[in-house]
Motif scaffolding. Sequence first.
Motif, PDB file in Angstrom:
ATOM      1  N   UNK A  34      25.994   5.866  58.728  1.00  0.00           N
ATOM      2  CA  UNK A  34      24.546   5.733  58.868  1.00  0.00           C
ATOM      3  C   UNK A  34      24.193   4.684  59.912  1.00  0.00           C
ATOM      4  N   UNK A  35      24.886   3.564  59.914  1.00  0.00           N
ATOM      5  CA  UNK A  35      24.622   2.526  60.909  1.00  0.00           C
ATOM      6  C   UNK A  35      24.899   3.045  62.320  1.00  0.00           C
ATOM      7  N   UNK A  36      25.976   3.806  62.469  1.00  0.00           N
ATOM      8  CA  UNK A  36      26.345   4.318  63.788  1.00  0.00           C
ATOM      9  C   UNK A  36      25.310   5.308  64.315  1.00  0.00           C
ATOM     10  N   UNK A  37      24.865   6.222  63.457  1.00  0.00           N
ATOM     11  CA  UNK A  37      23.945   7.253  63.945  1.00  0.00           C
ATOM     12  C   UNK A  37      22.584   6.648  64.279  1.00  0.00           C
ATOM     13  N   UNK A  38      22.154   5.644  63.520  1.00  0.00           N
ATOM     14  CA  UNK A  38      20.891   4.982  63.835  1.00  0.00           C
ATOM     15  C   UNK A  38      21.013   4.156  65.112  1.00  0.00           C
ATOM     16  N   UNK A  39      22.123   3.450  65.254  1.00  0.00           N
ATOM     17  CA  UNK A  39      22.314   2.604  66.430  1.00  0.00           C
ATOM     18  C   UNK A  39      22.333   3.425  67.715  1.00  0.00           C
ATOM     19  N   UNK A  43      16.894   3.611  66.578  1.00  0.00           N
ATOM     20  CA  UNK A  43      15.961   3.682  65.468  1.00  0.00           C
ATOM     21  C   UNK A  43      16.398   2.777  64.328  1.00  0.00           C
ATOM     22  N   UNK A  44      15.420   2.362  63.542  1.00  0.00           N
ATOM     23  CA  UNK A  44      15.695   1.644  62.307  1.00  0.00           C
ATOM     24  C   UNK A  44      15.327   2.544  61.127  1.00  0.00           C
ATOM     25  N   UNK A  45      15.763   2.153  59.946  1.00  0.00           N
ATOM     26  CA  UNK A  45      15.481   2.970  58.769  1.00  0.00           C
ATOM     27  C   UNK A  45      13.982   3.214  58.611  1.00  0.00           C
ATOM     28  N   UNK A  46      13.177   2.217  58.897  1.00  0.00           N
ATOM     29  CA  UNK A  46      11.734   2.344  58.757  1.00  0.00           C
ATOM     30  C   UNK A  46      11.096   3.292  59.749  1.00  0.00           C
ATOM     31  N   UNK A  47      11.834   3.654  60.802  1.00  0.00           N
ATOM     32  CA  UNK A  47      11.307   4.578  61.804  1.00  0.00           C
ATOM     33  C   UNK A  47      11.513   6.036  61.417  1.00  0.00           C
ATOM     34  N   UNK A  48      12.304   6.287  60.376  1.00  0.00           N
ATOM     35  CA  UNK A  48      12.642   7.647  59.972  1.00  0.00           C
ATOM     36  C   UNK A  48      11.544   8.215  59.080  1.00  0.00           C
ATOM     37  N   UNK A 104       6.677  15.269  59.454  1.00  0.00           N
ATOM     38  CA  UNK A 104       7.510  14.174  59.955  1.00  0.00           C
ATOM     39  C   UNK A 104       7.839  14.456  61.418  1.00  0.00           C
ATOM     40  N   UNK A 105       8.148  13.400  62.154  1.00  0.00           N
ATOM     41  CA  UNK A 105       8.576  13.554  63.546  1.00  0.00           C
ATOM     42  C   UNK A 105      10.064  13.268  63.713  1.00  0.00           C
ATOM     43  N   UNK A 106      10.626  12.568  62.750  1.00  0.00           N
ATOM     44  CA  UNK A 106      12.063  12.264  62.772  1.00  0.00           C
ATOM     45  C   UNK A 106      12.631  12.494  61.379  1.00  0.00           C
ATOM     46  N   UNK A 107      13.925  12.771  61.330  1.00  0.00           N
ATOM     47  CA  UNK A 107      14.596  12.954  60.045  1.00  0.00           C
ATOM     48  C   UNK A 107      16.032  12.478  60.138  1.00  0.00           C
ATOM     49  N   UNK A 108      16.487  11.845  59.076  1.00  0.00           N
ATOM     50  CA  UNK A 108      17.890  11.461  58.918  1.00  0.00           C
ATOM     51  C   UNK A 108      18.512  12.387  57.884  1.00  0.00           C
ATOM     52  N   UNK A 109      19.584  13.054  58.276  1.00  0.00           N
ATOM     53  CA  UNK A 109      20.294  13.968  57.375  1.00  0.00           C
ATOM     54  C   UNK A 109      21.718  13.459  57.226  1.00  0.00           C
ATOM     55  N   UNK A 110      22.182  13.335  55.998  1.00  0.00           N
ATOM     56  CA  UNK A 110      23.560  12.892  55.798  1.00  0.00           C
ATOM     57  C   UNK A 110      24.187  13.642  54.635  1.00  0.00           C
ATOM     58  N   UNK A 111      25.498  13.697  54.650  1.00  0.00           N
ATOM     59  CA  UNK A 111      26.232  14.325  53.553  1.00  0.00           C
ATOM     60  C   UNK A 111      27.603  13.685  53.455  1.00  0.00           C
ATOM     61  N   UNK A 112      28.213  13.822  52.287  1.00  0.00           N
ATOM     62  CA  UNK A 112      29.498  13.170  52.061  1.00  0.00           C
ATOM     63  C   UNK A 112      30.204  13.858  50.903  1.00  0.00           C
ATOM     64  N   UNK A 113      31.502  13.674  50.868  1.00  0.00           N
ATOM     65  CA  UNK A 113      32.273  14.223  49.773  1.00  0.00           C
ATOM     66  C   UNK A 113      33.594  13.493  49.628  1.00  0.00           C
ATOM     67  N   UNK A 114      33.911  13.087  48.401  1.00  0.00           N
ATOM     68  CA  UNK A 114      35.222  12.516  48.095  1.00  0.00           C
ATOM     69  C   UNK A 114      35.935  13.495  47.172  1.00  0.00           C
ATOM     70  N   UNK A 115      36.875  14.234  47.751  1.00  0.00           N
ATOM     71  CA  UNK A 115      37.625  15.223  46.978  1.00  0.00           C
ATOM     72  C   UNK A 115      38.852  14.628  46.314  1.00  0.00           C
ATOM     73  N   UNK A 116      39.257  13.437  46.754  1.00  0.00           N
ATOM     74  CA  UNK A 116      40.525  12.871  46.289  1.00  0.00           C
ATOM     75  C   UNK A 116      40.550  12.488  44.810  1.00  0.00           C
ATOM     76  N   UNK A 117      39.443  12.094  44.171  1.00  0.00           N
ATOM     77  CA  UNK A 117      39.547  11.657  42.774  1.00  0.00           C
ATOM     78  C   UNK A 117      39.965  12.744  41.799  1.00  0.00           C
ATOM     79  N   UNK A 118      39.675  14.020  42.084  1.00  0.00           N
ATOM     80  CA  UNK A 118      39.984  15.093  41.140  1.00  0.00           C
ATOM     81  C   UNK A 118      40.841  16.174  41.763  1.00  0.00           C
ATOM     82  N   UNK A 119      41.033  17.248  41.036  1.00  0.00           N
ATOM     83  CA  UNK A 119      41.791  18.397  41.525  1.00  0.00           C
ATOM     84  C   UNK A 119      40.783  19.395  42.096  1.00  0.00           C
TER      85      UNK A 119
END
Length: 351
Positions: A34-39, A43-48, A104-119
Amino acid sequence: MGPARDVAVVAFAQSDHRRRTDELSEVEMLMPVLHQVLASTGLRTGDIGFTCSGSCDYLAGRAFSFTMALDGVGAWPPIAESHVEMDGAWALYEAWVKILTGEADTALVYSYGKSSPGELRDVLTRQLDPYYLAPLWPDSVALAALQAQALIDAGDADERALAVIATRSRDSATANPRAQVRGSRPQGDYLVQPLRTGDCPPVGDGAAAVILAAGDLARRLCERPAWIRGMDHRIEAHALGVRDLTDSPSARLAAERAGAFERPVDTAELHAPFSSQEVVLRKALRLDHGVRVNPSGGALAANPVMAAGLIRIGEAAAGIHRGESHRALAHATSGPCLQQNLVAVLEGEPS
């Protein structure tokens, strides 16, 4: 009829995809992205204007786990936020619609997944019909093997052709520093015949984020925005027994509605977790051999569940940002055997 506003992908970032991230929480894995994509946009979080995320509570093993990820975004002062229990590509679709409507004029979209904890293979059985399929516990690899065998029986592919796809994908990933698996390697033993280890995606953890912006603002934030010319998503019947697994009508219809067939594309980022699924998608999306397919390595090189589809859109957009592509198709899927499909068409402005 084209969209009422011009909307573009102006920034993309992703984590290093790894087999395990035991030392990191989901928030700690997500925050650097998130820091990388904003930088990259200033933009700052408040600009989204709008924030939308995609993830799966089943991976974390607790309800509403996505609310914890908001610690990485910062929910104070209050933000306009939404979440989809889907791959982040569907979160991007919601954000795109939000901007199209002028909310809105701007949007932040993110997604994530940690598959390692389970099968993971067991977890994904929970996607299946709860009355007929799920009680049999067919896992994701077994179902993909049924699809691969159907392709072989129909004469659309053979094991050698699947091996060529796997080798090409992982060779392409050599130039992708974020990929989990890079460089060609032996196909290995059968995991579920006719699929060998090399035909299947790596299991791993990862995150991705994209910023969307409208009109002239997009041009100010990015030197060469990747304009979304169309996007659509469709779904197949839930029951696998009533589908032709060698074809993907939903992907074809989504591509048609997104405008993919109006003019040729030069690049396609396909979310094909198994080598056999690239065969199905190439046919459904009418991609000839002149199209560069998965120059990033695709899902065979890194397949973080709930983020891999968003990464396909991000990689397609990044190619346009760098001037390596002019018109690209990005595809995302969810569910067994390409059950749900999303297609986006992105273009760069003429140099």
